[in-house]
Each structure stands twice: as structure tokens, then as C-alpha cells.
Design a protein around this motif. Structure first.
Motif, PDB file in Angstrom:
ATOM      1  N   GLY A  16       0.783  -1.222   0.000  1.00 21.08           N
ATOM      2  CA  GLY A  16       0.000   0.000   0.000  1.00 21.08           C
ATOM      3  C   GLY A  16       0.812   1.268   0.000  1.00 21.08           C
ATOM      4  O   GLY A  16       0.318   2.327  -0.380  1.00 21.08           O
ATOM      5  N   VAL A  17       2.075   1.187   0.409  1.00 23.67           N
ATOM      6  CA  VAL A  17       2.946   2.365   0.446  1.00 23.67           C
ATOM      7  C   VAL A  17       3.607   2.566  -0.915  1.00 23.67           C
ATOM      8  O   VAL A  17       4.143   1.621  -1.498  1.00 23.67           O
ATOM      9  N   GLU A  18       3.565   3.788  -1.424  1.00 22.98           N
ATOM     10  CA  GLU A  18       4.267   4.112  -2.669  1.00 22.98           C
ATOM     11  C   GLU A  18       5.742   4.383  -2.370  1.00 22.98           C
ATOM     12  O   GLU A  18       6.067   5.081  -1.412  1.00 22.98           O
ATOM     13  N   VAL A  19       6.624   3.826  -3.187  1.00 21.80           N
ATOM     14  CA  VAL A  19       8.060   3.983  -2.990  1.00 21.80           C
ATOM     15  C   VAL A  19       8.676   4.669  -4.201  1.00 21.80           C
ATOM     16  O   VAL A  19       8.416   4.286  -5.345  1.00 21.80           O
ATOM     17  N   HIS A  62      15.555  -0.705  -6.955  1.00 24.47           N
ATOM     18  CA  HIS A  62      14.417  -0.001  -7.560  1.00 24.47           C
ATOM     19  C   HIS A  62      13.225  -0.924  -7.813  1.00 24.47           C
ATOM     20  O   HIS A  62      12.245  -0.500  -8.422  1.00 24.47           O
ATOM     21  N   ARG A  63      13.294  -2.162  -7.357  1.00 24.69           N
ATOM     22  CA  ARG A  63      12.264  -3.132  -7.736  1.00 24.69           C
ATOM     23  C   ARG A  63      10.872  -2.781  -7.232  1.00 24.69           C
ATOM     24  O   ARG A  63       9.877  -3.170  -7.837  1.00 24.69           O
ATOM     25  N   GLU A  64      10.781  -2.062  -6.125  1.00 25.45           N
ATOM     26  CA  GLU A  64       9.467  -1.755  -5.557  1.00 25.45           C
ATOM     27  C   GLU A  64       8.885  -0.443  -6.075  1.00 25.45           C
ATOM     28  O   GLU A  64       7.804  -0.032  -5.649  1.00 25.45           O
ATOM     29  N   GLU A  65       9.592   0.216  -6.968  1.00 28.63           N
ATOM     30  CA  GLU A  65       9.047   1.443  -7.561  1.00 28.63           C
ATOM     31  C   GLU A  65       7.932   1.102  -8.535  1.00 28.63           C
ATOM     32  O   GLU A  65       7.874   0.008  -9.100  1.00 28.63           O
ATOM     33  N   GLY A  66       7.062   2.056  -8.767  1.00 30.18           N
ATOM     34  CA  GLY A  66       6.009   1.883  -9.767  1.00 30.18           C
ATOM     35  C   GLY A  66       4.768   1.200  -9.261  1.00 30.18           C
ATOM     36  O   GLY A  66       3.796   1.052 -10.005  1.00 30.18           O
ATOM     37  N   VAL A  67       4.768   0.777  -7.985  1.00 32.69           N
ATOM     38  CA  VAL A  67       3.571   0.157  -7.417  1.00 32.69           C
ATOM     39  C   VAL A  67       2.671   1.261  -6.870  1.00 32.69           C
ATOM     40  O   VAL A  67       3.086   2.019  -5.982  1.00 32.69           O
ATOM     41  N   PRO A  68       1.458   1.407  -7.374  1.00 33.55           N
ATOM     42  CA  PRO A  68       0.583   2.499  -6.904  1.00 33.55           C
ATOM     43  C   PRO A  68       0.306   2.393  -5.415  1.00 33.55           C
ATOM     44  O   PRO A  68       0.166   1.296  -4.865  1.00 33.55           O
ATOM     45  N   LEU A 127      28.432   3.572  -1.786  1.00 39.49           N
ATOM     46  CA  LEU A 127      29.768   3.325  -2.313  1.00 39.49           C
ATOM     47  C   LEU A 127      30.229   1.964  -1.810  1.00 39.49           C
ATOM     48  O   LEU A 127      30.405   1.758  -0.603  1.00 39.49           O
ATOM     49  N   TRP A 128      30.422   1.025  -2.754  1.00 41.69           N
ATOM     50  CA  TRP A 128      30.777  -0.340  -2.365  1.00 41.69           C
ATOM     51  C   TRP A 128      29.781  -0.870  -1.325  1.00 41.69           C
ATOM     52  O   TRP A 128      30.152  -1.561  -0.384  1.00 41.69           O
ATOM     53  N   GLY A 129      28.575  -0.471  -1.490  1.00 47.30           N
ATOM     54  CA  GLY A 129      27.523  -0.909  -0.567  1.00 47.30           C
ATOM     55  C   GLY A 129      26.185  -0.864  -1.271  1.00 47.30           C
ATOM     56  O   GLY A 129      26.106  -0.659  -2.491  1.00 47.30           O
ATOM     57  N   GLY A 130      25.139  -1.034  -0.531  1.00 50.23           N
ATOM     58  CA  GLY A 130      23.835  -1.043  -1.177  1.00 50.23           C
ATOM     59  C   GLY A 130      22.708  -0.659  -0.234  1.00 50.23           C
ATOM     60  O   GLY A 130      22.817  -0.794   0.983  1.00 50.23           O
ATOM     61  N   VAL A 131      21.631  -0.180  -0.828  1.00 50.62           N
ATOM     62  CA  VAL A 131      20.408   0.142  -0.109  1.00 50.62           C
ATOM     63  C   VAL A 131      19.293  -0.693  -0.729  1.00 50.62           C
ATOM     64  O   VAL A 131      18.967  -0.522  -1.909  1.00 50.62           O
ATOM     65  N   GLY A 132      18.765  -1.603   0.038  1.00 53.57           N
ATOM     66  CA  GLY A 132      17.713  -2.487  -0.453  1.00 53.57           C
ATOM     67  C   GLY A 132      16.340  -2.048  -0.001  1.00 53.57           C
ATOM     68  O   GLY A 132      16.176  -1.449   1.060  1.00 53.57           O
ATOM     69  N   GLY A 154      18.301   7.465  -5.015  1.00 51.28           N
ATOM     70  CA  GLY A 154      19.680   7.390  -4.562  1.00 51.28           C
ATOM     71  C   GLY A 154      20.665   7.154  -5.691  1.00 51.28           C
ATOM     72  O   GLY A 154      20.310   6.746  -6.796  1.00 51.28           O
ATOM     73  N   ILE A 155      21.939   7.419  -5.398  1.00 54.40           N
ATOM     74  CA  ILE A 155      23.023   7.259  -6.368  1.00 54.40           C
ATOM     75  C   ILE A 155      23.979   6.190  -5.862  1.00 54.40           C
ATOM     76  O   ILE A 155      24.404   6.217  -4.701  1.00 54.40           O
ATOM     77  N   GLY A 156      24.355   5.259  -6.725  1.00 54.88           N
ATOM     78  CA  GLY A 156      25.283   4.210  -6.351  1.00 54.88           C
ATOM     79  C   GLY A 156      26.542   4.232  -7.202  1.00 54.88           C
ATOM     80  O   GLY A 156      26.473   4.371  -8.423  1.00 54.88           O
TER      81      GLY A 156
END
Length: 233
Positions: free
Chosen positions: A159-162, A175-181, A196-201, A166-168
Motif C-alpha cells: 500500500g505504500v508508494e516507494v 528499484h524493484r518496488e518502484e512503480g507500485v501504486p 559506495l561499495w555498498g547497497g540500499v535495499g 539514490g546514487i550508487g
């Protein structure tokens, strides 16, 4: 006309779901243990009349105020599973506005209040921001995540829009959860920052209440199939 005055009236699926919702709240609040919850839940889905439903929740408060009765109203019940956002945009200040993990970790989960802007930093460490049971100060909030040789995981409920901005560099943002209304009235979560040499999931997961609802639905279907089988036999 009260429910006690019509004990022989046949109950509907919606009536059974309202009783199940009260049981789920009682389990989450510690009023019932798991064994009591499962016993009463099985009795709820086996019940055929109001007279059978009423005793199941007679000793439990509805919404923490008054003793519950099975309502004859056709209005849908609302539970703590994120289906109703009207009470979760609370204004005011957030529980916290930042978190840091340096060769360590951090976690925000359960009932907490997400501020308009939350900043987190992970260096050789990791962090988790779980928004599934959180309240929000505003309809739109920003999470600024910085991950250097580390990682940050953001968990949002259905139910939450995402939105991910961010820049990697030799790292990345999920970005997989983007575009869900988004659901009506639900908050919008914007994820910014640098990796940088890391990630945000970003993960979208059911709340505990929703997982429990799925299990209950399967159990109810199994019980109904068993009842139909006995009737046909």
C-alpha cells in the motif's frame, strides 16, 4: 436488537471475520497466548450462529474500550494490517531522525514514528528500517540512506508508494518496488542517498497481522472443505 437477543440467527462470513479481528488484536496485545488464540479462532470459523460467536470474545475488549459484541452492520472491519491509513499519519515529531552504524548495526522496527526526513549512515555495518507497523508524521517522508562498504534495508508494507532517487557508485539502490501504486491515504516514501561499495535495499513485506490472516484463511478453507466433505458423505 442486540446479538444476545438473536442467538439462533445465522452468522455471515463477515461476522466471523470481525470476531477473528478482535482475536488478532488480543493476541498482539498479549491478552491471549498462541494456544488460546488458535483454539478460539478454530471455534470462530466453525460457528454458524451469533449464539456460538458471542462467547468467543465476551472477555475481550474491542479497541481497548468496551466488551465486544458481534456487529450486525455490513460495514467492513478495519484491522492493524495497514488497510486503514487514517490513523497512521499522526503529525508531530518523529521518534528519531537519524541512525548510525560504524562496524556495527542499527534497527528501527515495530511501532515508531517516521519523521519527515530520516537520515541513516552505515560504514562497514548494516541497518534495517522496518516501516510496516510505523506511524508517519506526514503523508510524504524521505529516507536519506548513506552506505559505504555497508548496507541499509528498508522494509515497507503493501500500500505504500516507494520512490528511489539514490546514487550508487560500485554499489546500488534497489528499484524493484518502484512503480507500485499507493493505496488511498497511504504515505509516500522517497529514498535518497549515496552508496559506495555498498547497497540500499527495498523490500515490500506483509505485516505480522497480514501473514496471520493468510494462515487463517487457509485454515478456514481447510475447515470448510472438511465440513462439506462430511455433509456430502
Amino acid at each position: 436488537m442486540t446479538d444476545d437477543s438473536v442467538p439462533d440467527l445465522r452468522a455471515s462470513d463477515a461476522d466471523r471475520e470481525r470476531v477473528a479481528e478482535i482475536l488478532r488484536d488480543a493476541l498482539a496485545e498479549g491478552r491471549l497466548d498462541m494456544a488460546e488464540f488458535e483454539e478460539r479462532l478454530d471455534a470462530t470459523y466453525r460457528a454458524r450462529t451469533y449464539g456460538e460467536l458471542a462467547p468467543i470474545t465476551r472477555d475481550l475488549p474491542a479497541s481497548g474500550v468496551t466488551a465486544p459484541v458481534v456487529s450486525l452492520s455490513k460495514e467492513p472491519a478495519t484491522g492493524p494490517d495497514g488497510s486503514d491509513w487514517s490513523g497512521r499519519i499522526v503529525g508531530g515529531e518523529g521518534s528519531s531522525t537519524w541512525a548510525v552504524a560504524v562496524m556495527s548495526g542499527f534497527q528501527r522496527k515495530g511501532r515508531w514514528t517516521v519523521p519527515r526526513r530520516f537520515t541513516c549512515f552505515a560504514f562497514w555495518g548494516g541497518g534495517e528500517l522496518d516501516l510496516r507497523e510505523a506511524d508517519f508524521t506526514e503523508r510524504e517522508v524521505e529516507i536519506n540512506a548513506i552506505a559505504i562498504m555497508g548496507g541499509v534495508d528498508v522494509i515497507v508494507p503493501p500500500g505504500v508508494e516507494v520512490v528511489v532517487r539514490g546514487i550508487g557508485i560500485m554499489g546500488g539502490f534497489d528499484h524493484r518496488e518502484e512503480g507500485v501504486p499507493g493505496a488511498p491515504g497511504a504515505p509516500r516514501v522517497i529514498i535518497t542517498g549515496f552508496a559506495l561499495w555498498g547497497g540500499v535495499g527495498v523490500q515490500r513485506k506483509l505485516t505480522r497481522a497480514q501473514k496471520q490472516r493468510v494462515r487463517e484463511e487457509r485454515r478456514r478453507e481447510e475447515l470448510e472443505r472438511g465440513t462439506e466433505g462430511r455433509e456430502l458423505g
